[in-house]
Design a protein around this motif. Structure first.
Motif, mmCIF file in Angstrom:
data_model
loop_
_atom_site.group_PDB
_atom_site.id
_atom_site.type_symbol
_atom_site.label_atom_id
_atom_site.label_comp_id
_atom_site.label_asym_id
_atom_site.label_seq_id
_atom_site.Cartn_x
_atom_site.Cartn_y
_atom_site.Cartn_z
ATOM 1 N N HIS A 295 0.822 -1.200 0.000
ATOM 2 C CA HIS A 295 0.000 0.000 0.000
ATOM 3 C C HIS A 295 0.864 1.262 0.000
ATOM 4 O O HIS A 295 0.504 2.263 -0.633
ATOM 5 N N GLN A 369 -12.440 5.731 -0.535
ATOM 6 C CA GLN A 369 -12.834 4.338 -0.735
ATOM 7 C C GLN A 369 -11.615 3.438 -0.888
ATOM 8 O O GLN A 369 -11.566 2.337 -0.313
ATOM 9 N N GLN A 370 -10.629 3.887 -1.632
ATOM 10 C CA GLN A 370 -9.407 3.107 -1.810
ATOM 11 C C GLN A 370 -8.700 2.922 -0.474
ATOM 12 O O GLN A 370 -8.203 1.823 -0.161
ATOM 13 N N ARG A 372 -10.058 2.914 2.536
ATOM 14 C CA ARG A 372 -10.813 1.968 3.372
ATOM 15 C C ARG A 372 -10.565 0.526 2.911
ATOM 16 O O ARG A 372 -10.471 -0.392 3.737
ATOM 17 N N ARG A 373 -10.448 0.317 1.611
ATOM 18 C CA ARG A 373 -10.156 -1.022 1.102
ATOM 19 C C ARG A 373 -8.786 -1.485 1.599
ATOM 20 O O ARG A 373 -8.619 -2.651 1.984
ATOM 21 N N HIS A 374 -7.827 -0.594 1.625
ATOM 22 C CA HIS A 374 -6.505 -0.930 2.143
ATOM 23 C C HIS A 374 -6.569 -1.289 3.628
ATOM 24 O O HIS A 374 -5.852 -2.197 4.078
ATOM 25 N N PHE A 376 -9.084 -2.635 5.239
ATOM 26 C CA PHE A 376 -9.646 -3.982 5.355
ATOM 27 C C PHE A 376 -8.572 -5.035 5.057
ATOM 28 O O PHE A 376 -8.492 -6.067 5.737
ATOM 29 N N GLN A 377 -7.761 -4.793 4.041
ATOM 30 C CA GLN A 377 -6.712 -5.748 3.688
ATOM 31 C C GLN A 377 -5.680 -5.853 4.806
ATOM 32 O O GLN A 377 -5.210 -6.957 5.128
ATOM 33 N N ARG A 428 -15.891 -7.722 9.559
ATOM 34 C CA ARG A 428 -15.016 -8.407 8.613
ATOM 35 C C ARG A 428 -14.107 -9.418 9.300
ATOM 36 O O ARG A 428 -13.592 -10.333 8.660
#
Length: 435
Positions: A295, A369-370, A372-374, A376-377, A428
């Motif tokens: 990231h 949004q990108q 937040r996706r990071h 979660f990962q 999650r």
């Protein structure tokens, strides 16, 4: 610089800027109002998934803190829009430029003076709300540990560091704008990127210690646990440090800093006081997840690409008279063929920095949004490398200790939040970790 009698591009820019500024302000005020109403409506009950872990008093404190900051944000947004309008269409930047031209004449000195004066005036305008945020809002909720003496010391050091680093950088970019020909923007971009990479290396060792004390992590048990985690993850760092964050705030955090061989792991002392060793390990595993998924590299590449596009756009706009006149500024053009016009480089740079955020605001949800996706990962990686229960517990403690609301408005989240809300993050992690 080409001059045209066609005023339509100038008028179109004026209208587009005014429309974007107005629409952006309306959206910001609407989102903030949604957040205030949503958080206030859910103030009196802890969400069911957290009812056994978060006391009602802590939930209400987080709600009040969020609402108070959002209400202050309404004022900040309105003031910011008014100041921006004052600098541009109402002629503030033009008046400042003309005054300095009359005082200093054209040249590098006048251009640097324009940048310094602009920054100083902007800082003075922002100062009252900044002080209110620190010494009233943060103080009211028990987070501020800053004394007036410490605040003043930080301000003086910040100004000195800004002058020592910022003025040479600004002078170099302005020189390139005037001396490097039509492709100056490419050379300026290369210089800017090189400086940012260098800063990643020197900041942890030379700049950060000017403001905080960094001590090697002394807890041998925790050090062994953290070192073992980093070895499992294939990560190396120059050292493990504890920062005296409690001197300024009760908020807790941990982060990586530096680049390449200069990477450091830094824990706030407040974080080590609030979390158990297993929870600290889980938080660090989350940060390692960002490196594992590259990231950080992705963000650096994105920054490189966006800054290249920005410099290229500035390179073109700086040669267009309508770019200046459409934003309320008279470019420095000599009507006497025998006299050289004063350079417009500092004007172009300031106008660009003022105007671009007005238009890029509308795509900011994509970056949120990108991010937040990071997150979660990184959470998933942390659960795989450490205890999911510890990560869940650590997150809840940090939400509680930082007074982060558990009930944000969903639309506000999608627009602004770089981290997912607690409900989504913990959901999650199931079934490995239960909230």
């Amino acid at each position: 610089m080409p001059i045209t009698d066609d005023l339509s591009p100038s008028l179109l820019l004026t209208l587009a800027f005014a429309a974007a500024l107005s629409l952006g302000l309306v959206i910001k005020l609407w989102l903030a109002s949604r957040q205030i109403r949503h958080v206030a409506r859910h103030r009196d009950a802890v969400p069911a998934p957290f009812a056994e872990r978060i006391p009602l008093a802590a939930h209400q404190k987080a709600a009040d803190y969020t609402v108070t900051k959002a209400r202050l944000g309404l004022l900040e947004m309105s003031l910011g829009a008014a100041v921006l309008l004052g600098w541009t269409l109402l002629g503030g930047l033009d008046a400042l430029n003309q005054a300095l031209l009359g005082l200093l004449g054209g040249g590098m000195g006048q251009q640097l003076a324009l940048l310094v004066a602009f920054a100083a005036i902007g800082g003075l305008i922002d100062l009252p709300l900044s002080l209110y945020q620190t010494f009233v809002v943060e103080e009211r909720f028990g987070f501020n540990k800053m004394t007036w003496r410490l605040w003043l010391g930080d301000a003086v050091k910040g100004l000195l560091v800004g002058a020592v680093i910022g003025l040479p950088i600004a002078a170099m970019i302005l020189w390139l704008m005037g001396a490097a020909g039509p492709l100056w923007w490419l050379w300026a971009w290369c210089f800017w990127m090189g400086f940012n990479l260098l800063l990643m290396v020197v900041y942890p060792t030379f700049i950060a210690p000017l403001f905080n004390k960094f001590q090697p992590l002394e807890d041998e048990s925790l050090k062994a646990r953290v070192t073992a985690l980093m070895q499992r993850c294939g990560f190396s760092a120059k050292g493990l440090f504890v920062m005296d964050g409690s001197r300024r705030s009760a908020h807790a955090n941990a982060y990586f800093t530096g680049f390449g061989a200069a990477k450091r792991v830094v824990f706030y002392d407040t974080l080590l006081r609030q979390l158990a060793p297993g929870e600290v390990e889980a938080v660090l595993a989350h940060e390692l997840g960002h490196f594992k998924h590259r990231h950080i590299i992705q963000r650096i590449v994105t920054m490189f690409a966006l800054s290249l596009a920005g410099f290229a756009l500035l390179g073109w706009l700086s040669t267009q008279v309508w770019f200046y006149t459409g934003l309320g500024v008279r470019p420095n053009i000599s009507l006497d063929p025998a006299m050289a016009a004063a350079p417009n480089d500092a004007l172009a740079l300031l106008l660009f920095l003022l105007v671009v955020p007005v238009f890029t605001f509308f795509i900011s949800p994509l970056f949120s949004q990108q991010s937040r996706r990071h997150e979660f990962q990184a959470d998933a990686y942390a659960v795989a490398q450490s205890s999911g229960a510890d990560l869940s517990s650590a997150l809840l403690k940090l939400y509680e200790d930082n007074a982060s609301t558990l009930t944000p408005d969903p639309v506000y989240v999608k627009f602004y939040y770089s981290h997912p809300p607690a409900t989504e993050r913990l959901a999650r992690m199931q079934p490995t970790a239960q909230p």
